[in-house]
Design an enzyme around this catalytic site. Structure first.
Site, PDB file in Angstrom:
ATOM      1  N   ASN A 186      46.887  27.657  73.868  1.00 59.31           N
ATOM      2  CA  ASN A 186      47.270  28.462  75.030  1.00 59.31           C
ATOM      3  C   ASN A 186      46.092  29.258  75.585  1.00 59.31           C
ATOM      4  O   ASN A 186      46.246  30.378  76.039  1.00 59.31           O
ATOM      5  CB  ASN A 186      48.456  29.369  74.689  1.00 59.31           C
ATOM      6  CG  ASN A 186      49.133  29.999  75.903  1.00 59.31           C
ATOM      7  OD1 ASN A 186      49.645  31.105  75.816  1.00 59.31           O
ATOM      8  ND2 ASN A 186      49.155  29.325  77.031  1.00 59.31           N
ATOM      9  N   CYS A 217      43.399  27.146  77.317  1.00 64.92           N
ATOM     10  CA  CYS A 217      42.748  26.268  78.307  1.00 64.92           C
ATOM     11  C   CYS A 217      43.769  25.566  79.196  1.00 64.92           C
ATOM     12  O   CYS A 217      43.993  25.952  80.330  1.00 64.92           O
ATOM     13  CB  CYS A 217      41.855  25.228  77.620  1.00 64.92           C
ATOM     14  SG  CYS A 217      40.306  25.871  76.979  1.00 64.92           S
ATOM     15  N   ARG A 218      44.369  24.517  78.667  1.00 69.21           N
ATOM     16  CA  ARG A 218      45.208  23.645  79.488  1.00 69.21           C
ATOM     17  C   ARG A 218      46.479  24.308  79.981  1.00 69.21           C
ATOM     18  O   ARG A 218      46.787  24.267  81.179  1.00 69.21           O
ATOM     19  CB  ARG A 218      45.558  22.370  78.712  1.00 69.21           C
ATOM     20  CG  ARG A 218      44.345  21.539  78.377  1.00 69.21           C
ATOM     21  CD  ARG A 218      44.688  20.371  77.486  1.00 69.21           C
ATOM     22  NE  ARG A 218      45.040  20.850  76.146  1.00 69.21           N
ATOM     23  CZ  ARG A 218      45.514  20.075  75.178  1.00 69.21           C
ATOM     24  NH1 ARG A 218      45.739  18.796  75.407  1.00 69.21           N
ATOM     25  NH2 ARG A 218      45.778  20.573  73.988  1.00 69.21           N
ATOM     26  N   SER A 219      47.270  24.905  79.079  1.00 68.60           N
ATOM     27  CA  SER A 219      48.549  25.454  79.532  1.00 68.60           C
ATOM     28  C   SER A 219      48.393  26.679  80.425  1.00 68.60           C
ATOM     29  O   SER A 219      49.133  26.792  81.405  1.00 68.60           O
ATOM     30  CB  SER A 219      49.499  25.707  78.357  1.00 68.60           C
ATOM     31  OG  SER A 219      48.955  26.584  77.403  1.00 68.60           O
ATOM     32  N   ASP A 271      41.807  18.022  76.135  1.00 64.30           N
ATOM     33  CA  ASP A 271      41.535  19.432  75.869  1.00 64.30           C
ATOM     34  C   ASP A 271      40.075  19.757  76.181  1.00 64.30           C
ATOM     35  O   ASP A 271      39.171  19.346  75.455  1.00 64.30           O
ATOM     36  CB  ASP A 271      41.839  19.751  74.410  1.00 64.30           C
ATOM     37  CG  ASP A 271      41.844  21.235  74.119  1.00 64.30           C
ATOM     38  OD1 ASP A 271      41.274  22.011  74.927  1.00 64.30           O
ATOM     39  OD2 ASP A 271      42.403  21.628  73.077  1.00 64.30           O
TER      40      ASP A 271
END
Length: 149
Positions: free
Chosen positions: A12, A14-16, A120
């Site tokens: 929680n 980077c991507r989300s 990621d």
């Protein structure tokens, strides 16, 4: 009707959170949040290089803080979107008995990309590539929700 959406990746950071920021920009009327399946970064802001890459696109992630996904999220959200297959499996492992909240891969909303997951960037270092894919999936999600309403 889908009004509450949760984006989930591993940490929680980077991507989300990037997906949360992109979706909030496109769907300001919805409740949108993000979480990680691990507890490694709880309370921390998004990763600096991801924040910088997102900010170059007009998406400010600085106020977000990492939190861990939990079984209660199946009650709180109408749709849970995972960034990859392992996170999807980890989410499903926490599904409470009787829960029917849909859990899907975020990339399902960007079939034109041919991607089956959002790589990621914490490991790949390709923050812009991840943001391109997140942007395409967020736009696909917006179109899908508009068609459903």
């Amino acid at each position: 009707m889908t009004t509450r959406i949760l984006f989930v990746c591993l940490g929680n950071i980077c991507r989300s959170p990037a997906a949360e920021g992109a979706a909030r920009a496109l769907l300001p009327e919805l409740e949108i949040d993000s979480a990680g399946t691990s507890d490694w970064h709880v309370g921390e802001p998004p990763y600096g290089p991801m924040q910088a890459a997102a900010l170059r696109r007009g998406i400010d992630l600085s106020r977000l803080r990492a939190r861990q996904f939990g079984p209660q999220d199946f009650r709180r959200f109408d749709l849970i979107l995972a960034m990859d297959g392992q996170n999807l499996a980890d989410i499903e492992a926490l599904r409470p008995a009787g829960s029917r909240t849909p859990v899907r891969l975020f990339t399902d909303y960007a079939p034109q990309t041919g991607a089956d997951h959002v790589p990621d960037p914490y490991y790949t270092r390709d923050f812009d590539g991840a943001l391109d894919l997140i942007g395409a999936a967020a736009e696909g999600l917006r179109r899908t929700l508009a068609a459903e309403s």
